[in-house]
Design an enzyme around this catalytic site. Structure first.
Site, PDB file in Angstrom:
ATOM      1  N   ASP A   1      84.449  41.194  38.222  1.00  0.00           N
ATOM      2  CA  ASP A   1      84.486  41.400  40.314  1.00  0.00           C
ATOM      3  C   ASP A   1      83.202  41.317  40.211  1.00  0.00           C
ATOM      4  OD1 ASP A   1      86.478  43.750  41.304  1.00  0.00           O
ATOM      5  OD2 ASP A   1      84.740  43.341  42.444  1.00  0.00           O
TER       6      ASP A   1
ATOM      7  N   GLU B   1     102.124  50.699  43.322  1.00  0.00           N
ATOM      8  CA  GLU B   1     101.481  51.829  42.996  1.00  0.00           C
ATOM      9  C   GLU B   1     102.143  53.151  43.268  1.00  0.00           C
ATOM     10  OE1 GLU B   1      98.057  51.659  46.140  1.00  0.00           O
ATOM     11  OE2 GLU B   1      97.922  49.612  45.553  1.00  0.00           O
TER      12      GLU B   1
ATOM     13  N   GLY C   1     103.621  52.310  54.123  1.00  0.00           N
ATOM     14  CA  GLY C   1     102.648  51.841  55.022  1.00  0.00           C
ATOM     15  C   GLY C   1     101.877  51.155  53.329  1.00  0.00           C
TER      16      GLY C   1
ATOM     17  N   CYS D   1     100.204  46.520  51.171  1.00  0.00           N
ATOM     18  CA  CYS D   1     100.722  45.025  51.147  1.00  0.00           C
ATOM     19  C   CYS D   1     101.766  45.324  52.379  1.00  0.00           C
ATOM     20  CB  CYS D   1     101.682  45.682  49.855  1.00  0.00           C
ATOM     21  SG  CYS D   1     100.671  44.742  48.656  1.00  0.00           S
TER      22      CYS D   1
ATOM     23  N   LYS E   1     100.856  44.336  55.883  1.00  0.00           N
ATOM     24  CA  LYS E   1     100.136  43.050  55.294  1.00  0.00           C
ATOM     25  C   LYS E   1     100.656  41.779  55.394  1.00  0.00           C
ATOM     26  CE  LYS E   1      98.232  42.274  51.578  1.00  0.00           C
ATOM     27  NZ  LYS E   1      98.064  41.432  50.941  1.00  0.00           N
TER      28      LYS E   1
HETATM   29  P1  NAD Z   1      91.848  45.888  45.088  1.00  0.00           P
HETATM   30  O1  NAD Z   1      91.213  45.863  47.040  1.00  0.00           O
HETATM   31  O2  NAD Z   1      92.512  47.270  45.174  1.00  0.00           O
HETATM   32  O3  NAD Z   1      90.823  44.868  44.565  1.00  0.00           O
HETATM   33  C1  NAD Z   1      90.417  43.490  44.838  1.00  0.00           C
HETATM   34  C2  NAD Z   1      88.984  43.750  44.064  1.00  0.00           C
HETATM   35  O4  NAD Z   1      88.476  41.673  44.119  1.00  0.00           O
HETATM   36  C3  NAD Z   1      87.737  44.900  44.906  1.00  0.00           C
HETATM   37  O5  NAD Z   1      88.140  44.945  43.166  1.00  0.00           O
HETATM   38  C4  NAD Z   1      87.086  43.729  44.955  1.00  0.00           C
HETATM   39  O6  NAD Z   1      85.811  43.871  44.577  1.00  0.00           O
HETATM   40  C5  NAD Z   1      87.562  42.534  44.380  1.00  0.00           C
HETATM   41  N1  NAD Z   1      86.906  41.409  44.423  1.00  0.00           N
HETATM   42  C6  NAD Z   1      86.802  40.442  46.421  1.00  0.00           C
HETATM   43  N2  NAD Z   1      86.655  39.143  46.261  1.00  0.00           N
HETATM   44  C7  NAD Z   1      85.749  39.086  45.033  1.00  0.00           C
HETATM   45  C8  NAD Z   1      85.391  38.205  44.052  1.00  0.00           C
HETATM   46  N3  NAD Z   1      84.911  36.862  44.975  1.00  0.00           N
HETATM   47  N4  NAD Z   1      84.940  38.227  42.808  1.00  0.00           N
HETATM   48  C9  NAD Z   1      85.584  38.732  41.703  1.00  0.00           C
HETATM   49  N5  NAD Z   1      85.976  39.471  42.168  1.00  0.00           N
HETATM   50  C10 NAD Z   1      86.442  39.628  44.130  1.00  0.00           C
HETATM   51  O7  NAD Z   1      93.180  44.999  46.044  1.00  0.00           O
HETATM   52  P2  NAD Z   1      94.645  44.674  45.569  1.00  0.00           P
HETATM   53  O8  NAD Z   1      95.411  46.565  46.044  1.00  0.00           O
HETATM   54  O9  NAD Z   1      94.124  45.298  43.523  1.00  0.00           O
HETATM   55  O10 NAD Z   1      95.410  43.567  45.924  1.00  0.00           O
HETATM   56  C11 NAD Z   1      95.258  42.621  45.144  1.00  0.00           C
HETATM   57  C12 NAD Z   1      96.032  41.522  45.450  1.00  0.00           C
HETATM   58  O11 NAD Z   1      97.505  41.800  45.257  1.00  0.00           O
HETATM   59  C13 NAD Z   1      96.284  41.284  46.788  1.00  0.00           C
HETATM   60  O12 NAD Z   1      96.722  39.950  47.189  1.00  0.00           O
HETATM   61  C14 NAD Z   1      97.247  42.199  47.465  1.00  0.00           C
HETATM   62  O13 NAD Z   1      98.483  41.957  48.634  1.00  0.00           O
HETATM   63  C15 NAD Z   1      98.417  41.965  45.695  1.00  0.00           C
HETATM   64  N6  NAD Z   1      99.405  43.033  45.423  1.00  0.00           N
HETATM   65  C16 NAD Z   1      98.777  44.551  45.163  1.00  0.00           C
HETATM   66  C17 NAD Z   1     100.034  45.309  45.017  1.00  0.00           C
HETATM   67  C18 NAD Z   1      99.693  46.722  45.114  1.00  0.00           C
HETATM   68  O14 NAD Z   1     100.081  47.496  45.234  1.00  0.00           O
HETATM   69  N7  NAD Z   1      98.051  47.515  45.166  1.00  0.00           N
HETATM   70  C19 NAD Z   1     100.911  45.088  44.140  1.00  0.00           C
HETATM   71  C20 NAD Z   1     101.123  43.735  44.225  1.00  0.00           C
HETATM   72  C21 NAD Z   1     100.235  42.090  44.761  1.00  0.00           C
END
Ligand code: NAD
Length: 451
Positions: free
Chosen positions: A30, A153, A258, A261, A264
């Site tokens: 990260d 989540e 909300g 996910c 957006k």
């Molecule tokens: P998040 O915001 O919790 O985590 C993203 C992480 O990526 C952060 O820790 C950030 O610091 C890191 N990051 C950003 N740029 C970076 C880089 N260049 N190199 C390394 N790390 C970097 O996001 P999330 O909720 O885990 O979601 C991630 C993806 O998965 C999104 O596309 C989301 O739509 C998808 N998704 C999320 C969920 C969910 O329930 N949260 C479920 C399915 C899919």
């Protein structure tokens, strides 16, 4: 197998810990150095059931390490899961792909021949192909696959260990073999494994979220009609859900969806469909979004009416800040949006949540937060139930009635037992349902509808 997991947020942290738990060697990466320090010490940066234990075990086993260096990642493994955020763009409805692009550009100079980049982030269809083209010039021989994430989540660890399905979009037999090897324990346990092309895999994710969002907005639209007709949306939902072709899940009238996910994702899907000439096919998603946003306004309007038309000088207890139970995530939380609107319109608002107070305070420091429900409800003119945590279902309405100034409940999630609250002396309101006045058992049982 060795792999990196890039982006250690909700998805990446859970994926990395689960992959290590099933025996793989994982390097989580990260750009957030504080997060990496905390993870390296075995501390999860998010609240997720079972995650602390899993993470501690994986770090102690030596199979899970963390770093901020993509170069170290490229030297460590040839398979790289990309789990960075894809939020809505600030200037429109489309997805902001800058984090995904930054990872690919950052990895490219370090990649070894035969590397495989596996996207897990939710992206517009065509992203894998675009990234593959971008990489072709920089590191020939690197393949881009897509393996969308379906975890929810609140049950993310369970969903990752035993998903309802695995979907991988690949362009070679080699990539399919790598993905099958990584997920062997799940496949052996009978989890359906769909192997397809990257575009289909990308679309499966947004199509699934669009369907679920539509189901929620459908029942909320029905709740609006029920309100106008004096009918009961919760009985209607149960009755139509009893049809096995419809099913009752995701058919709960209330405050709507909300989080980071659904909102957006449906906007980005509509924007992408427009770009590729298929905008008309998903034009209904704009209405799904509008219905959903309207539910927040409807709850605020209902609260105002219950308080005689004005919030000024009135105290409101808000139960829930997280966007859903089981999570500390407050991104685009309907509960917080309502709490903020109430305060802006003059109410004195106190917010309770079992897990999300720190995150809520970080984005809305202007709200008042309390750690126990009694304190939250003290002298309240109105209690709003806005996040369906199980502990709120266990509240004792009799005891709580003695805390408030006025025993009026607006159950924005249609989840509390209206009958027992009314028998405890509360007037109970909920979107799409007739009001339930404080009532002796016989009347309340009748008003509660079919059982
Ligand atoms: P998040 O915001 O919790 O985590 C993203 C992480 O990526 C952060 O820790 C950030 O610091 C890191 N990051 C950003 N740029 C970076 C880089 N260049 N190199 C390394 N790390 C970097 O996001 P999330 O909720 O885990 O979601 C991630 C993806 O998965 C999104 O596309 C989301 O739509 C998808 N998704 C999320 C969920 C969910 O329930 N949260 C479920 C399915 C899919």
């Amino acid at each position: 197998m060795r792999m990196t997991v890039i982006g250690t947020g909700y998805v990446g942290t859970v994926h990395a810990a689960c992959m290590a738990d099933i025996g793989h060697e994982v390097l989580g990466i990260d750009i957030d150095a504080d997060r990496i320090a905390s993870l390296s010490a075995g501390r999860a940066p998010i609240h997720e059931s079972g995650l602390d234990e899993l993470l501690g075990r994986a770090v102690a086993s030596g199979r899970l390490r963390f770093s901020t260096s993509l170069a170290e990642g490229a030297a460590f493994a040839k398979t790289h899961f990309v789990c960075v955020g894809t939020p809505q763009r600030a200037d429109g409805q489309a997805a902001d792909l800058r984090y995904v692009d930054a990872v690919v550009d950052g990895l490219a100079p370090h990649l070894r021949p035969g590397s495989l980049i596996v996207g897990k982030s939710t992206v517009p269809v065509g992203t894998a192909a675009r990234l593959a083209e971008r990489l072709a010039d920089m590191t020939p021989g690197t393949e881009v696959a897509w393996n969308p994430e379906f975890l929810r989540e609140g049950s993310a660890v369970q969903d990752t260990m035993r998903p309802e399905r695995l979907v991988v979009g690949v362009t070679s037999r080699h990539a399919e073999d790598v993905m099958r090897a990584i997920y062997t324990p799940m496949i052996l346990a009978g989890v359906p494994f769909f192997c397809t092309d990257p575009a289909t895999a990308e679309l499966v994710k947004v199509a699934a979220n669009s369907f679920l969002a539509t189901k929620i907005s459908f029942i909320n639209a029905m709740a609006e009609v029920c309100d106008a007709a004096g009918a009961d949306a919760s009985v209607l939902a149960r009755a139509i859900g009893a049809d096995s072709r419809i099913g009752s899940r995701f058919l709960d009238p209330g405050l709507g969806f909300g989080g980071s996910c659904f909102p957006k994702d449906i906007r980005a899907f509509a924007a992408r469909a427009e770009e590729i000439g298929a905008g008309e096919s998903v034009v209904f998603l704009h209405e799904v979004d509008r219905i959903n946003t309207r539910q927040r306004q409807r709850v605020v309007g209902q609260a105002r009416r219950l308080l005689g038309g004005s919030f000024t000088g009135r105290r409101i207890a808000v139960l829930g800040a997280a966007f859903k139970p089981g999570s500390d995530d407050v991104r685009d939380s309907p509960a917080l949006a309502v709490a903020v609107a109430l305060r802006e319109q003059g109410a004195e608002v106190r917010v309770h949540d079992p897990e999300a107070i720190d995150n809520a305070r970080a984005v809305h420091p202007e709200l008042t937060y309390t750690l126990d429900v009694d304190k939250t409800c003290e002298d309240a003119d109105l209690v709003l139930h806005l996040t369906d945590w199980p502990e709120y279902r266990d509240l004792d309405p009799v005891a709580l009635a003695s805390q408030v100034r006025s025993p009026v409940l607006l159950d924005g999630r249609n989840a509390l037992d209206a009958r027992s609250w009314s028998m405890a002396g509360w007037t109970v309101h909920a979107p799409g349902r007739p009001r339930l006045s404080p009532a002796p058992a016989k009347v309340a049982a009748f008003a509660g509808g079919a059982s």
